[in-house]
Design a protein around this motif. Structure first.
Motif, PDB file in Angstrom:
ATOM      1  N   ILE A  52      72.282   6.993  20.072  1.00 25.37           N
ATOM      2  CA  ILE A  52      71.628   7.044  18.760  1.00 25.37           C
ATOM      3  C   ILE A  52      71.655   8.471  18.220  1.00 25.37           C
ATOM      4  O   ILE A  52      71.973   8.708  17.051  1.00 25.37           O
ATOM      5  N   ASN A  90      71.689  -9.780  14.229  1.00 25.65           N
ATOM      6  CA  ASN A  90      70.543  -8.921  13.936  1.00 25.65           C
ATOM      7  C   ASN A  90      69.310  -9.493  14.639  1.00 25.65           C
ATOM      8  O   ASN A  90      68.456 -10.120  14.028  1.00 25.65           O
ATOM      9  N   ALA A 255      63.408  -3.985  21.561  1.00 30.53           N
ATOM     10  CA  ALA A 255      62.909  -4.895  20.520  1.00 30.53           C
ATOM     11  C   ALA A 255      62.976  -4.239  19.142  1.00 30.53           C
ATOM     12  O   ALA A 255      63.157  -4.913  18.127  1.00 30.53           O
ATOM     13  N   GLY A 256      62.813  -2.901  19.110  1.00 31.42           N
ATOM     14  CA  GLY A 256      62.833  -2.194  17.838  1.00 31.42           C
ATOM     15  C   GLY A 256      64.211  -2.093  17.211  1.00 31.42           C
ATOM     16  O   GLY A 256      64.343  -1.730  16.040  1.00 31.42           O
ATOM     17  N   LEU A 257      65.243  -2.413  17.986  1.00 34.93           N
ATOM     18  CA  LEU A 257      66.622  -2.248  17.515  1.00 34.93           C
ATOM     19  C   LEU A 257      67.154  -3.475  16.806  1.00 34.93           C
ATOM     20  O   LEU A 257      68.106  -3.381  16.030  1.00 34.93           O
ATOM     21  N   ARG A 258      66.562  -4.659  17.062  1.00 28.47           N
ATOM     22  CA  ARG A 258      67.049  -5.923  16.503  1.00 28.47           C
ATOM     23  C   ARG A 258      68.507  -6.132  16.860  1.00 28.47           C
ATOM     24  O   ARG A 258      69.403  -5.997  16.012  1.00 28.47           O
ATOM     25  N   ASP A 282      74.026  -3.068  12.169  1.00 28.65           N
ATOM     26  CA  ASP A 282      74.344  -1.747  11.640  1.00 28.65           C
ATOM     27  C   ASP A 282      75.020  -0.856  12.683  1.00 28.65           C
ATOM     28  O   ASP A 282      75.075  -1.189  13.873  1.00 28.65           O
ATOM     29  N   LEU A 284      74.270   2.093  13.949  1.00 29.09           N
ATOM     30  CA  LEU A 284      73.420   2.657  14.990  1.00 29.09           C
ATOM     31  C   LEU A 284      73.134   1.624  16.068  1.00 29.09           C
ATOM     32  O   LEU A 284      73.207   1.912  17.271  1.00 29.09           O
TER      33      LEU A 284
ATOM     34  N   THR B 281      64.402  -5.878   9.547  1.00 27.94           N
ATOM     35  CA  THR B 281      64.960  -4.517   9.560  1.00 27.94           C
ATOM     36  C   THR B 281      64.457  -3.788  10.799  1.00 27.94           C
ATOM     37  O   THR B 281      63.318  -3.974  11.230  1.00 27.94           O
ATOM     38  N   ASP B 282      65.312  -2.959  11.374  1.00 27.57           N
ATOM     39  CA  ASP B 282      64.957  -2.366  12.661  1.00 27.57           C
ATOM     40  C   ASP B 282      64.225  -1.033  12.499  1.00 27.57           C
ATOM     41  O   ASP B 282      64.164  -0.462  11.403  1.00 27.57           O
ATOM     42  N   ALA B 283      63.668  -0.556  13.600  1.00 27.60           N
ATOM     43  CA  ALA B 283      62.812   0.636  13.570  1.00 27.60           C
ATOM     44  C   ALA B 283      63.595   1.876  13.136  1.00 27.60           C
ATOM     45  O   ALA B 283      63.089   2.709  12.376  1.00 27.60           O
ATOM     46  N   LEU B 284      64.836   2.016  13.609  1.00 28.39           N
ATOM     47  CA  LEU B 284      65.652   3.167  13.243  1.00 28.39           C
ATOM     48  C   LEU B 284      65.964   3.159  11.758  1.00 28.39           C
ATOM     49  O   LEU B 284      65.845   4.186  11.073  1.00 28.39           O
ATOM     50  N   ALA B 285      66.388   2.006  11.252  1.00 27.16           N
ATOM     51  CA  ALA B 285      66.756   1.907   9.841  1.00 27.16           C
ATOM     52  C   ALA B 285      65.536   2.150   8.965  1.00 27.16           C
ATOM     53  O   ALA B 285      65.632   2.805   7.918  1.00 27.16           O
TER      54      ALA B 285
END
Lengths: 387, 387
Positions: A52, A90, A255-258, A282, A284, B281-285
């Motif tokens: 990342i 996603n 989990a936060g990355l989807r 995406d 990332l 939508t993910d945490a990074l985005a």
């Protein structure tokens, strides 16, 4: 004026588990022990963070690879398959939605204000909007992951519910009932949520043989189980109607990355690809997901730690008088000795979040995510005082 | 055996512009001048990269905020609205799909192998699967962003096409025709793709007043235009059927991030939220998107650079004999003096990618993304030799 479809007006949306705003390092908030959404209690592998942090400005500026080709190669390597057996999504949720979109017919009701199509019978239209249309929809077990019903309601496709046995095993006549109802897609979460029960792989193979539609096996929690259904994709079995769902959310602490993916015969993958958003994952997340699969050893250590704690927590809860369902997942479904809803509320007041389901057969139970040893000890201490 | 719905079998999926695997810094590949997918030629702002690099392991491990609350607050601040006017989506594409899902009725055809529902008339079912059902679907202009038709076909909802005038302006009777067809959702990309024409905001306001369904104005390219439709959301106008689409892909150099959002009256946002994936939508985005909106000044400099080059490129192409449509976007639709398809292929052979559309009224044209001055010069030099 109401613009939306009547099924959307009627819809009760999915309720995610509570996500408190504070982080564990946020000192302005009281520390919360979060055992309600089945997250992995351990951080992701360092190479995931590195991937990342090393993302190039150009990778952000440009559209990502539309079918996540590098990830699909990494997943193919991990599962001893070819990339045409794999679709990246996603989160696992997108794969569920895609499968419903592609395989299940919506009822096709019309707004009252719309002109009916030529040949449309008002009596039959009214019948269709009120009662489930036979056939064409999804089959689910009851209970199961509550999102399935919400996704079916959004698509407005019929639902056939199969009550599970008392031990949460699946009755053997499930495919016969699905075929009688003309279901096009069956969703089985394995290990089962919310019980944690692992359905035997041979039974799932038998179901796939007998079911006339697509069998989607949701393996969101498979990394914590002693076996999985990957062998159903062995070419020797020639099962072209099996779709496995995997996710990095739990097993890989992301989990936060989807990021989820599907594994299936290439004919299924080709079909799902036609309906996915054109750039659904995406840049990332793709880079992090490759690093995650390549850091499987790190993840496997977290699985071992969680399963060891699962055993200890099961024993200690049993000591406290709970009836705990045998779990092959990273959570436990437990029947406490006191009122479950009250206990859930009292735990929440003590800053410990667990999950309570206001659903038939579950109202006397709590679902508790297995945390770190320290988190589990705090839960056990609180339970000793509260129940 | 075919398992999927007949509309999926028939579907021709969306074709994204070519995405060559090599990056500009990848020395194993010949350098490619990529002017085919309307990406911003300049990198995203440093705070965006910082937000990504500073992500905490815990933010990855846990589920992200389901409705992107911090982003919605940042967008509310940027547009002088409240967060209940905003939905965050996995790219603008997800917003398009959500709107179609929520507002448009599918035809509800059934597989030939399915038992028809009670009261189902075979003759009418066959009629429905063959010809467009009147009403309930989407309205689009022709030409327009080609994804719209694909999304409608996936949902199996009817499409009403409105041919644009020769200058790509929209005929004034568009809402009347949509109402006559009982369309539930009209999609207007503004500035228009692929021509770059900016439709007058007053005309869009008039359309919203007269149209009985939801008017979705796709402002993917709005950052390069001299005006936008945000004023249609002014409470004084009382327009509860206007939905604006925004994306960070072009204006904020973040196509790789997949982040878009919708702006609308809160009744529309509430409805869309019911149908979105639970954690879309993910945490990074989310973190990067907040930083992007808060670095608007950086982005605005790229808009100025692109629009200056757009003027220069228009002039130089005109000098070369091209007819260039006036553009308020980051691309130009141009009619060269020679065969457009051949020119596209010859440019590609020279490692310069532009977009060619095999679509009525576009076969004699090329769509060229405005690049950096150096990229544009290389394009111009190649055109001088090739045409």
């Amino acid at each position: 004026m109401t613009y939306e479809r009547p099924n959307i007006t009627r819809l009760t949306p999915y309720t995610p588990g509570e996500q408190p705003a504070g982080t564990p390092t946020d000192r302005s908030q009281p520390p919360i022990i979060k055992l309600n959404t089945n997250e992995n209690p351990y951080p992701p592998a360092q190479p995931v963070l590195d991937a990342i942090r090393n993302v190039s400005p150009d990778a952000l500026r440009r559209y990502p690879p539309p079918t996540a080709s590098a990830f699909r190669q990494a997943a193919a390597d991990a599962h001893n398959l070819t990339p045409d057996h794999i679709i990246a999504t996603n989160g696992g949720d997108e794969l569920l939605r895609l499968a419903i979109t592609v395989y299940c017919e919506p009822r096709g009701t019309y707004n009252n204000t719309d002109s009916p199509p030529v040949g449309w019978d008002k009596r039959s239209a009214s019948h269709q909007s009120q009662s489930p249309t036979p056939g064409a929809g999804i089959g689910i077990t009851d209970p199961t992951y509550s999102l399935y019903e919400v996704l079916a309601a959004i698509h407005n496709t019929p639902i056939t519910r199969m009550p599970l046995n008392d031990d949460f095993s699946i009755p053997d006549d499930y495919p016969d009932r699905l075929n009688a109802a003309n279901a096009r897609l069956a969703l089985i979460v394995n290990p089962h949520a919310p019980s944690g029960r692992l359905q035997p792989i041979n039974q799932l193979a038998d179901f796939a043989q007998r079911f006339n539609g697509i069998l989607l096996i949701d393996e969101a929690y498979t990394d914590f189980a002693e076996s999985n259904a990957l062998e159903l994709l062995d070419p020797a079995r020639n099962l072209t109607n099996v779709l496995l769902l995997r996710t990095l959310s739990k097993g890989y602490s992301l989990a936060g990355l989807r990021f989820g993916y599907g594994l299936a015969h290439p004919t299924i993958i080709t079909t799902l690809n036609k309906a996915k958003d054109s750039y659904n994952t995406d840049a990332l997340a793709q880079a992090a997901a490759v690093a995650a699969l390549q850091s499987r050893d790190h993840a496997a250590k977290t699985w071992q730690a969680v399963t060891a704690e699962r055993t200890r927590l099961t024993d200690r809860l049993t000591d406290l008088g709970h009836r705990v369902h045998p779990s092959q997942s990273n959570f436990l479904l437990t029947t406490p000795t006191t009122n479950a809803k009250t206990l859930y509320q009292n735990l929440k007041a003590a800053n410990i979040l667990v999950r309570y389901f206001d659903h038939p057969r579950l109202t006397d139970k709590l679902r508790i995510t297995v945390g770190t040893p320290d988190e589990n000890n705090q839960l056990l201490n609180a339970l000793e005082k509260l129940q």
